[in-house]
Write a protein that holds these residues in place. Structure first.
Motif, short mmCIF file in Angstrom:
data_model
loop_
_atom_site.label_atom_id
_atom_site.label_comp_id
_atom_site.label_asym_id
_atom_site.label_seq_id
_atom_site.Cartn_x
_atom_site.Cartn_y
_atom_site.Cartn_z
N SER A 33 0.84 -1.21 0.00
CA SER A 33 0.00 0.00 0.00
C SER A 33 0.87 1.25 0.00
O SER A 33 0.60 2.21 -0.73
N ALA A 35 4.14 1.43 -0.95
CA ALA A 35 4.92 1.47 -2.20
C ALA A 35 4.05 2.01 -3.33
O ALA A 35 4.50 2.82 -4.14
N SER A 36 2.80 1.54 -3.38
CA SER A 36 1.88 1.97 -4.45
C SER A 36 1.55 3.44 -4.33
O SER A 36 1.53 4.17 -5.32
N LEU A 39 4.40 5.55 -5.58
CA LEU A 39 4.49 5.58 -7.05
C LEU A 39 3.45 6.54 -7.61
O LEU A 39 3.71 7.34 -8.51
#
Lengths: 72, 340
Positions: A33, A35-36, A39
């Motif tokens: 969650s 890391a996303s 990004l």
């Protein structure tokens, strides 16, 4: 190769494999969650600087279609 | 229990540990996190320039850092440096071996490199005092074909090879400073991180690996693909990378979560990916395919946003200029196209 050499090669290889797996197992990981989200934030912060995403006005496009020249 | 058996058990335990640690971090998905995000809509690009001059299949290309010049390599035995704005050829360099598979442009613009089935990475000086282009170094040592090469700077280059290794070379001395071993299949592609401290490699063993350039260690390994990986590229912030494979999918892997975040595929797409690149913000993923097309993917939502059709044969290579203004594609049809 003698079977003794072969088996010590196999052991050496197996030791290297374990050593490598230890390195890879011991890294710090973050949640998918987070890391996303990171990004997504990067993309949104940089979107306005992305010509292929935003489109390029003809006046600013170094590759704009070249018009044929007329010799007067 | 023999030592070998003990080691095998320990390896199995460690693999399970990695699998469990990844699962523990798998609290969501990129798709879920971006569910509410607006899609990028239809991305349409046109061919703005066609670079004609090669007489055989183009295998590789790379933009210069000035976002204007680029280098391409063809099995017609030539390296061509192009001015993409004018389509003029700045240099047409005859190669000692025509079986070229990769080429690179040094960030300074002073050197180009190429190599292939000769197993050698040849370095060419583009700015000699005499005004001609010549080979300044031939880096030999790989025992398999050269699949990819990327300059760190004018004195260091990283290579990947069919001999399953990658190497960091000191161009001055011609020696390998560091060898990166671990892949069990031909290494097909590599991508340097934005901070130049690491690189990722993709191989025919269907895995990709993150390497520390200084100490030569493999820090992380990623699986998921079910066939050869042909291409890898870092996401612009260095925290993720995408791979393209013969299994007809591209996949996004996150370094900090240590796992795959997204797969880019479609039932209608059944051919291999040869090349991948990100747009400047990372929002768009461009991929070149064996079926002559390029697909444009929304990196965050995993949806296809566009198709670039125009080549008459396989798209073998592609790249986006550093200013993000243009995509260049190279093909087996012997042409390069510049799109935006």
């Amino acid at each position: 190769m003698s079977s003794k050499m072969q088996s010590s090669n196999n052991i050496a290889q197996a030791r290297r494999t374990v050593q490598q797996l230890r390195v890879e197992a011991n890294i710090e990981r973050i949640k998918v969650s987070k890391a996303s989200a990171d990004l997504m934030n990067y993309c949104s912060e940089h979107a306005k600087y992305d010509p292929l995403l935003m489109g390029i006005p003809a006046s600013e496009n170094p590759f704009k279609d070249r018009k044929p020249c007329t010799i007067l | 229990m023999s030592e070998l058996e003990q080691l095998r058990q320990e390896a199995e335990q460690l693999r399970n540990q990695i699998r469990d640690a990844r699962k523990a971090c798998n609290d969501s998905s990129l798709s879920q996190i971006t569910a509410g995000l607006d899609s990028v809509g239809r991305i349409q690009m046109r061919t703005r320039r066609t670079l004609r001059g090669h007489l055989a299949k183009i295998y590789a290309m790379q933009w210069a850092t000035d976002s204007r010049l680029l280098v391409s390599a063809s099995q017609d035995g030539k390296l061509i440096i192009w001015d993409s704005y004018s389509t003029n050829k700045i240099h047409a360099i005859p190669l000692r071996s025509s079986w070229v598979m990769t080429c690179a442009y040094a960030p300074s613009g002073s050197y180009a490199a190429c190599g292939g089935l000769d197993n050698i990475c040849s370095i060419y000086s583009l700015k000699t005092r005499e005004g001609n282009v010549r080979v300044t170094r031939e880096l030999s040592g790989h025992t398999g074909y050269l699949s990819c090469c990327r300059f760190l700077d004018d004195s260091q280059i990283v290579t990947s090879s069919g001999d399953t290794t990658c190497a960091l070379w000191d161009i001055e001395t011609g020696q390998q400073t560091t060898t990166f071993t671990g892949h069990t299949g031909d290494v097909m592609s590599l991508s340097l991180s934005p901070d130049s401290r690491t690189f990722v490699s993709g191989a025919c063993d269907a895995s990709s690996k993150l390497w520390d350039i200084r100490d030569g260690m493999c820090r992380q390994s990623f699986t998921g693909h079910v066939s050869d990986i042909n291409a890898v590229i870092f996401f612009p912030n260095g925290n993720a990378f995408t791979t393209g494979s013969d299994d007809a999918t591209c996949r996004l892997f996150d370094l900090r979560a240590d796992q795959e975040l997204m797969m880019y595929s479609h039932d209608n797409i059944n051919c291999g990916i040869t090349s991948v690149a990100f747009s400047k913000s990372g929002r768009l993923l461009l991929a070149g395919y064996d079926d002559f097309n390029c697909n444009v993917w929304d990196t965050l939502k995993g949806e296809r946003a566009g198709v670039l059709a125009g080549h008459d044969n396989r798209v073998s290579c592609l790249g986006i200029s550093s200013d993000g203004m243009a995509l260049a594609t190279g093909s087996w049809d012997s042409f390069l196209r510049i799109w935006n």
